[in-house]
Scaffold this motif. Sequence first.
Motif, mmCIF file in Angstrom:
data_model
loop_
_atom_site.group_PDB
_atom_site.id
_atom_site.type_symbol
_atom_site.label_atom_id
_atom_site.label_comp_id
_atom_site.label_asym_id
_atom_site.label_seq_id
_atom_site.Cartn_x
_atom_site.Cartn_y
_atom_site.Cartn_z
ATOM 1 N N ARG A 64 -15.630 -19.374 -76.176
ATOM 2 C CA ARG A 64 -15.463 -18.184 -75.332
ATOM 3 C C ARG A 64 -15.788 -18.494 -73.884
ATOM 4 O O ARG A 64 -15.167 -17.967 -72.974
ATOM 5 C CB ARG A 64 -16.366 -17.059 -75.824
ATOM 6 C CG ARG A 64 -15.907 -16.461 -77.109
ATOM 7 C CD ARG A 64 -16.799 -15.309 -77.497
ATOM 8 N NE ARG A 64 -16.432 -14.820 -78.816
ATOM 9 C CZ ARG A 64 -17.039 -13.854 -79.441
ATOM 10 N NH1 ARG A 64 -18.066 -13.253 -78.863
ATOM 11 N NH2 ARG A 64 -16.643 -13.464 -80.625
ATOM 12 N N ALA A 65 -16.752 -19.349 -73.668
ATOM 13 C CA ALA A 65 -17.195 -19.655 -72.310
ATOM 14 C C ALA A 65 -16.215 -20.540 -71.548
ATOM 15 O O ALA A 65 -15.928 -20.307 -70.378
ATOM 16 C CB ALA A 65 -18.564 -20.313 -72.344
ATOM 17 N N SER A 66 -15.671 -21.563 -72.230
ATOM 18 C CA SER A 66 -14.849 -22.546 -71.516
ATOM 19 C C SER A 66 -13.382 -22.546 -71.913
ATOM 20 O O SER A 66 -12.558 -23.134 -71.218
ATOM 21 C CB SER A 66 -15.410 -23.952 -71.739
ATOM 22 O OG SER A 66 -15.266 -24.312 -73.112
ATOM 23 N N GLY A 67 -13.050 -21.936 -73.036
ATOM 24 C CA GLY A 67 -11.664 -21.969 -73.504
ATOM 25 C C GLY A 67 -11.257 -23.312 -74.083
ATOM 26 O O GLY A 67 -10.088 -23.563 -74.327
ATOM 27 N N THR A 68 -12.223 -24.194 -74.318
ATOM 28 C CA THR A 68 -11.926 -25.531 -74.831
ATOM 29 C C THR A 68 -12.265 -25.628 -76.317
ATOM 30 O O THR A 68 -12.970 -24.790 -76.866
ATOM 31 C CB THR A 68 -12.720 -26.598 -74.065
ATOM 32 O OG1 THR A 68 -14.115 -26.301 -74.189
ATOM 33 C CG2 THR A 68 -12.313 -26.641 -72.591
#
Length: 134
Positions: A64-68
């Motif tokens: 959720r934080a980085s999309g990775t």
Amino acid sequence: MSALIEPQQLSHETDIVWLEDIETLDYVRQTLDRLATRRGKPAYHRAGRMVGYAVLGPGARSSRASGTFLRRVFWLLPHDRDGQPDGLYSSGAPSEAVDPRTIAARTKGYKTQRSEGGPESDAMRELGITLPKN
């Protein structure tokens, strides 16, 4: 590092793609990287070379934080045993190194006598597994 890889971090792997013949490698370095995609060859930003990577299935969710996505990458440095057989790792192996024959989708790799540069164990001999002669 491989010792820190937890089984749940590998639960969405569907395949391991090798870019080189692993039969010629005593060990590979195994790490979890944050990558932009689930599939395909990731960009590589280390010294040395990438020798393989994990592919994730459609159920894998991005951070959720980085999309990775958290994916394994397998790699070697120029001073590793395959490039310098008599060098720093002529015996022993770096902490993140594992025998590539122990790696599979959803299964982290492990150190073996071969990856450590040592002689075959009794168990290896009983199974008919021999180390290549240098």
